[in-house]
Enzyme design. Sequence first.
Site, PDB file in Angstrom:
ATOM      1  N   HIS A 152       8.643   3.163  -4.964  1.00  0.00           N
ATOM      2  CA  HIS A 152       7.468   3.051  -4.087  1.00  0.00           C
ATOM      3  C   HIS A 152       6.313   2.358  -4.806  1.00  0.00           C
ATOM      4  O   HIS A 152       5.335   2.989  -5.191  1.00  0.00           O
ATOM      5  CB  HIS A 152       7.085   4.464  -3.612  1.00  0.00           C
ATOM      6  CG  HIS A 152       5.949   4.504  -2.642  1.00  0.00           C
ATOM      7  ND1 HIS A 152       5.619   3.463  -1.800  1.00  0.00           N
ATOM      8  CD2 HIS A 152       5.050   5.495  -2.356  1.00  0.00           C
ATOM      9  CE1 HIS A 152       4.569   3.813  -1.062  1.00  0.00           C
ATOM     10  NE2 HIS A 152       4.206   5.030  -1.384  1.00  0.00           N
ATOM     11  N   CYS A 155      -1.100   3.057   0.922  1.00  0.00           N
ATOM     12  CA  CYS A 155       0.345   2.791   0.865  1.00  0.00           C
ATOM     13  C   CYS A 155       0.834   1.996   2.071  1.00  0.00           C
ATOM     14  O   CYS A 155       1.990   1.589   2.115  1.00  0.00           O
ATOM     15  CB  CYS A 155       1.116   4.097   0.751  1.00  0.00           C
ATOM     16  SG  CYS A 155       0.434   5.183  -0.492  1.00  0.00           S
TER      17      CYS A 155
END
Lengths: 133, 387
Positions: free
Chosen positions: B334, B85
């Site tokens: 996200h 991420c």
Amino acid sequence: MGVPRFWREIPSRYNLIGVKCGNCNKILFPPRFICPHCRRTGKLEPYKLKPKGKVLSYTVIHVAAQGFERMVPYILGIIELEDGPRIMAQITDCDEKEINIGDEVEIIFRKMGEEGKEGVIYYGFKARKIPKS
Amino acid sequence: MREVAVIGVGLTKFGEQWDISFREMLLEAGIRAIEDAGIDGKQLDALYVGNMSAGQFVKQEHIASLIADNAGLTPIAATRVEAACASGGLAFRQAVIAVASGHHDFVVAAGIEKMTDLLTAGVTGALATAADQEWEVYQGATFPALYALMARRHMHEFGTTEEQLAMVAVKNHSNACLNPYAQYHTKITVEQVLKSPPVAKPLKLLDCSPITDGAACVILAPAEKARRFTDTPILVAGTGQASDTISLHSRQTLTGLMATVEAARAAYKMAGMGPKDVDLAEVHDCFTIAEIMAIEDLGFCKKGKGGQLTEEGETALGGKIPINTSGGLKGKGHPVGATGIAQVVEIVTQLRGEAGKRQVDGAEIGLAHNVGGSGGTAVVHVLRRMD
């Protein structure tokens, strides 16, 4: 998971074999290939860890990881072993209400999962509360 | 080392973008950034693209060249950067270093993730590859579970409450309502968060960031050439990156991310600033507890006081240190590889004074904080207006 990948880790997963650094005496689990404290100056020897520890934290998983769907809800904890290393392990044979941070646990050998009806059965370690005497 | 500035930014709408393909999505953000900078594609020297796992999400690797190809930018040097991420944040950092070194002048830093071409189980399985497959995932760990283990310990040591965790989600949804690019334009209440279904206790569904498609893009230039393109170049004042053990159980502490502490230290040092100088920050709130730990680890409050700072409203718009004005990962969405770049886009937008209803008045200095996995990677950037 391919058979060799599972087979390689059998000593650690079945018998809690880690390593001990000949230089700084630190015990490491999962086993490592270089001691992170003294790097290459220490020789790492196999070391069987004592299967005892205490709960540092825990969670109750309701949305399962792949392959664990039939087990929900299941409890996953971080256990600090008496020998020092910390491991991640399911906490089994108890209700979530019975668990507290600091509880003493023993590490036991359990079935973890299987690869379909005809594939490999995975084994490994889980933690179980030690009743207070 | 040369000073580096951001001269253009672009985003796609974040959300379930079923009508747009992977290869189309980055083009949309890229064209916006190039038009924003007023630069010609021919002037661009290199492209860095952050992407966690196109191989798993859309079965496509070798994506840097694919993107250069689709953008008509070949033979530009195109490189993919991966750190779960934190892929976007690291792509930005690599682009900054490339310009700072003098090797390249005009560089594209982009990020993309196309997640909704897979069903949810496939997505969570793909995300779980950012954790330790042998010693975490083998034991049945999921990403919410890893952060839940941190949350439980944080609550145990500091008295952080589930209500305080919920307040992070409530605030970020509220901010997202003011961001046209955000996935969610719905306000939620503390009660709704507390009553949402458990995912990994104590974390519930509304403590978790969503699955999102999205792309983000920025254009970098040497600071001395930036004013040719824009009246409001934004200087990259500091960059810092750090690593830590990939598995959570191997770390010394469960109540904070040492990678964040180290990356922030490096970024603050390079910028010659500290947390008190920062006017606003985009932090990595993949789960509500992650924002609380981040504001502590970045130095906006003492360790253990993140829940309290949130409860007092100091991290909301109008507070002492507004956090995640974009809506954050929770409210804006996200798309893992795009997140680090999208955070920079928000900070640049704020420092230019172009954030509309969510504008932080007089914002001069902003910080972007991007995390990979459960904290095995962290990257921090400090940006400021150029006077």
